[in-house]
Design a protein around this motif. Sequence first.
Motif, short mmCIF file in Angstrom:
data_model
loop_
_atom_site.label_atom_id
_atom_site.label_comp_id
_atom_site.label_asym_id
_atom_site.label_seq_id
_atom_site.Cartn_x
_atom_site.Cartn_y
_atom_site.Cartn_z
N TRP A 22 49.97 50.12 42.11
CA TRP A 22 48.70 49.69 42.70
C TRP A 22 48.94 48.72 43.86
O TRP A 22 48.31 48.82 44.92
N GLU A 23 49.85 47.76 43.64
CA GLU A 23 50.08 46.76 44.69
C GLU A 23 50.70 47.40 45.93
O GLU A 23 50.33 47.07 47.07
N HIS A 25 50.35 50.51 46.96
CA HIS A 25 49.43 51.43 47.63
C HIS A 25 48.17 50.76 48.15
O HIS A 25 47.55 51.25 49.11
N THR A 26 47.75 49.65 47.53
CA THR A 26 46.46 49.05 47.91
C THR A 26 46.55 47.58 48.29
O THR A 26 45.59 47.04 48.85
N PHE A 28 46.55 45.25 46.15
CA PHE A 28 45.89 44.51 45.08
C PHE A 28 46.90 44.19 43.97
O PHE A 28 47.47 45.11 43.39
N PHE A 69 46.74 54.50 40.24
CA PHE A 69 46.69 54.52 41.71
C PHE A 69 46.89 55.91 42.28
O PHE A 69 46.52 56.17 43.43
N MET A 151 38.78 45.12 50.56
CA MET A 151 40.01 45.44 49.85
C MET A 151 39.70 46.13 48.53
O MET A 151 40.37 47.11 48.14
N ASP A 154 38.40 49.73 49.09
CA ASP A 154 39.50 50.61 49.47
C ASP A 154 40.35 50.97 48.24
O ASP A 154 40.76 52.13 48.08
N ALA A 155 40.62 50.00 47.39
CA ALA A 155 41.43 50.25 46.20
C ALA A 155 40.71 51.18 45.23
O ALA A 155 41.32 52.05 44.60
N ARG A 156 39.38 50.99 45.11
CA ARG A 156 38.61 51.82 44.18
C ARG A 156 38.41 53.26 44.67
O ARG A 156 37.92 54.10 43.91
N ASN A 157 38.82 53.54 45.87
CA ASN A 157 38.75 54.91 46.36
C ASN A 157 39.54 55.87 45.47
O ASN A 157 39.24 57.07 45.41
N ALA A 158 40.53 55.34 44.75
CA ALA A 158 41.34 56.18 43.87
C ALA A 158 40.50 56.86 42.80
O ALA A 158 40.71 58.05 42.50
#
Length: 253
Positions: A22-23, A25-26, A28, A69, A151, A154-158
């Motif tokens: 996750w970190e 790719h995003t 976060f 992710f 941010m 964008d991360a939750r787009n997964a």
Amino acid sequence: MSARYIDLPKDVPSVERLVAGWEQHTGFPMVFGAVDGTHIPITQPYITAQDYFSYKMKYTINVQGVCDFKGQFLDVDIRWPGATHDAKVFGNSRINQVLSQRIQPYLCRTISPGSDGVGLLLLGDPAYPLLPHVIKEFATCNNSQVLFNQMLRDARNAIECAYGRLKARWQILTKPINFNLQDVPLIIFTCFVLHNWCEQHKVGVDDCMVQQQVLLDREMQPSTVIDRRYTYTSREGRAVRDILKDYFVEELK
């Protein structure tokens, strides 16, 4: 196949790989997964039909998924009628219990000097509560909060793309499932298992169909309905979100 293809990580190294992914790719830190609900249409039940009549103005089952992710599902809850609020589904879910009680192999990390440690996190939308293990957007924003919200989105787009690929592959999930109600959860769960099988074995899916499904789901999403029993802000959750917000400000200087 279900235990092999949909399961929570069993040991600390597996959780560390999940968080690191996750970190990478995003950006976060300390994210375990993204959580969201999706409504699967069904034919009108003969009993307690009103419980299944959702905001989509059709009869549905409210399914909660948690993905990694890469868009593979770690946990799925298919127990709730369509009229049930997403936050109620989450409040009664196994994943909430696992993370809140730290049953899962657990990690905690100090992400900024002098700040408190941050544990494993789920990324949720505004319908979810703000908890030490569930992070959502700021409702009103200054500049640093706007950055945080972007941010997070964008991360939750997964999870949006994961549902898009799931439904693009298994079109049975996009129109009323005409089976006995007691059999429907197994049919839906089978589609989730096969989705993960396809993802792990690099089975392609038409990108145009995926994007169409993502856009359709967004258009059907209502304004957030707040249920004070389940959608609330905890002091501890606010503190964790502030730590993350400050972390992003420092990282992006």
